[in-house]
Design an enzyme around this catalytic site. Sequence first.
Site, PDB file in Angstrom:
ATOM      1  N   CYS A  22      41.961  59.090  47.045  1.00 38.89           N
ATOM      2  CA  CYS A  22      43.064  58.568  46.714  1.00 38.89           C
ATOM      3  C   CYS A  22      43.169  57.530  45.473  1.00 38.89           C
ATOM      4  O   CYS A  22      44.055  57.313  45.118  1.00 38.89           O
ATOM      5  CB  CYS A  22      43.770  58.336  47.906  1.00 38.89           C
ATOM      6  N   SER A  80      48.909  63.589  51.710  1.00 40.18           N
ATOM      7  CA  SER A  80      49.703  63.869  50.646  1.00 40.18           C
ATOM      8  C   SER A  80      51.012  63.511  50.625  1.00 40.18           C
ATOM      9  O   SER A  80      51.609  63.091  51.572  1.00 40.18           O
ATOM     10  CB  SER A  80      49.704  65.248  50.358  1.00 40.18           C
ATOM     11  N   GLU A  87      48.720  65.409  41.035  1.00 44.39           N
ATOM     12  CA  GLU A  87      47.521  64.912  41.327  1.00 44.39           C
ATOM     13  C   GLU A  87      46.513  66.135  41.556  1.00 44.39           C
ATOM     14  O   GLU A  87      46.703  67.063  42.208  1.00 44.39           O
ATOM     15  CB  GLU A  87      47.745  64.179  42.721  1.00 44.39           C
TER      16      GLU A  87
END
Length: 506
Positions: A291, A236, A391
């Site tokens: 991702c 992250s 996200e």
Amino acid sequence: MDATTTPATQVATVKLLIGGQFVESKTTEWRDIVNPATQEVLAKVPFATQAEVDAAVASAKEAFKTWRKTPIGARARIFLKYQQLIRENMAELAAILTAEQGKTLPDAEGDVFRGLEVVEHATNIGNLQLGELANNVANGVDTYTLLQPLGVCAGITPFNFPAMIPLWMFPMAIVTGNTFVLKPSEQDPMVTMRLCELALEAGIPAGVLNVVHGGEAVVNAICDHKDIKAISFVGSTKVGTHVYHRASQSGKRVQCMMGAKNHAIVMPDANKEQTLNALAGASFGAAGQRCMAVSVAVLVGEAQKWVPDLVAKAKTLKVGAGTEKGVDVGPLVSCAAYERVNSLIERGVADGATLALDGRKPTVPGYEKGNFVGPTVFADVKPGMTIYDQEIFGPVLCLANAESIDEAIELINANPNGNGTAIFTQSGAAARRFQEDIDVGQVGINVPIPVPVPMFSFTGSRGSKLGDLGPYGKQVIMFYTQTKTVTERWFDDDTAHGLNTTISLR
Ligand code: NAD
């Protein structure tokens, strides 16, 4: 799996790998590895002690003394053997991965395969780790460069690709002559450990590859360790930013590949069926836990009328356990991820986005305890809404509107992330304009997830990346080596060289 059952818990324990031995941690801190489709506890993973981290680094430091001088051919041959072992064990690797991570078995094989491609690339090291030479840079003087390994390198990996991402790291680090300490995700380290067993079986010598498990404390110990020269991190943005600063401060070379919000522009001239298929696969595959997942589709002009078709396409996907045939969307990795994604969907509704498809609480017979969220589509999403700004890392596709390609490009360039982006169009001019003006490191043209194959490098950019050099490809050779420049003259007894007090080479 090198895990044994301990009488105290009756649950298998994941081992550390130190000095070529799979060893039981002496820690008192353990975490359960849980099957996200069933909540069954599969094993326990230790949070290693500082002494164990030190032992792993010491073993890597010792092994470096000989490994750095191992001939290129010998290094390459280990990886030739390794790629063969991964292929032979593909089904087992995928099964372990699906059990602990949740993704479907075919996608788990894809996870292993994309890592295998890097292993195959590592076997080319003879052509990759080459220096340069210039003849006669001055009279009788030549200059050449050596790309020498750095020493002990470390890798810290996320939960979402427990095979591919460790394989981005240790094969290229080791084949270039470094030794390695890996810290896998504590959520799903079992497939990573099986890959490490196979690496040893392929011939990686004791101490060249080491593994420690844990969370924040172990990661900080790696960032601070004086004998670690470089760190590759994937995870992250919050943790990656911390790792980058902390490890840079202690003098390390660091690359951090981090979070994302990947936009795809849909032009009205795009091939509709192919675009809808691509968007559904890239948004909801792996339950959105990639991702490079498409998390925002920007519908330009007439393409805004495609929302019902997109929703219909999303509804065709089957939600279920990754082990079941025909399933497209598996569970989220953990109960915490499940709670987070559900609360973000609630937040999207509260912020005024249109919930065009609500995937919450799908019915999955036989797996009632699983962390399932079905494909979810929000229309009319705008910057400032939490579902746009954060996200989500779940099967949630946000749809934004733009009147022109200019407006769509402007929206994407204003977003802080820069991992991946795509355009769907049949116009070469629009595609060229997009690839020229878009400020994102990885661009797809009618390709929704443009993750480069390993002869190129992974080139996420802006807020999705810290450090200049990406994993695999040519860039990683530079990341894992130090360029040494040698300037040499061999005196010829017949040639007189007078004393030279200037900086010029004569
Ligand atoms: P994460 O950041 O929570 O964990 C990554 C690693 O950091 C793990 O090994 C974890 O143990 C460790 N960690 C967690 N909290 C920490 C802390 N407070 N201090 C120090 N270390 C800590 O990431 P994740 O949830 O495992 O993975 C998902 C994230 O990874 C997403 O944001 C995703 O976009 C990103 N990701 C990026 C790429 C890329 O190439 N850009 C690829 C895959 C995943």
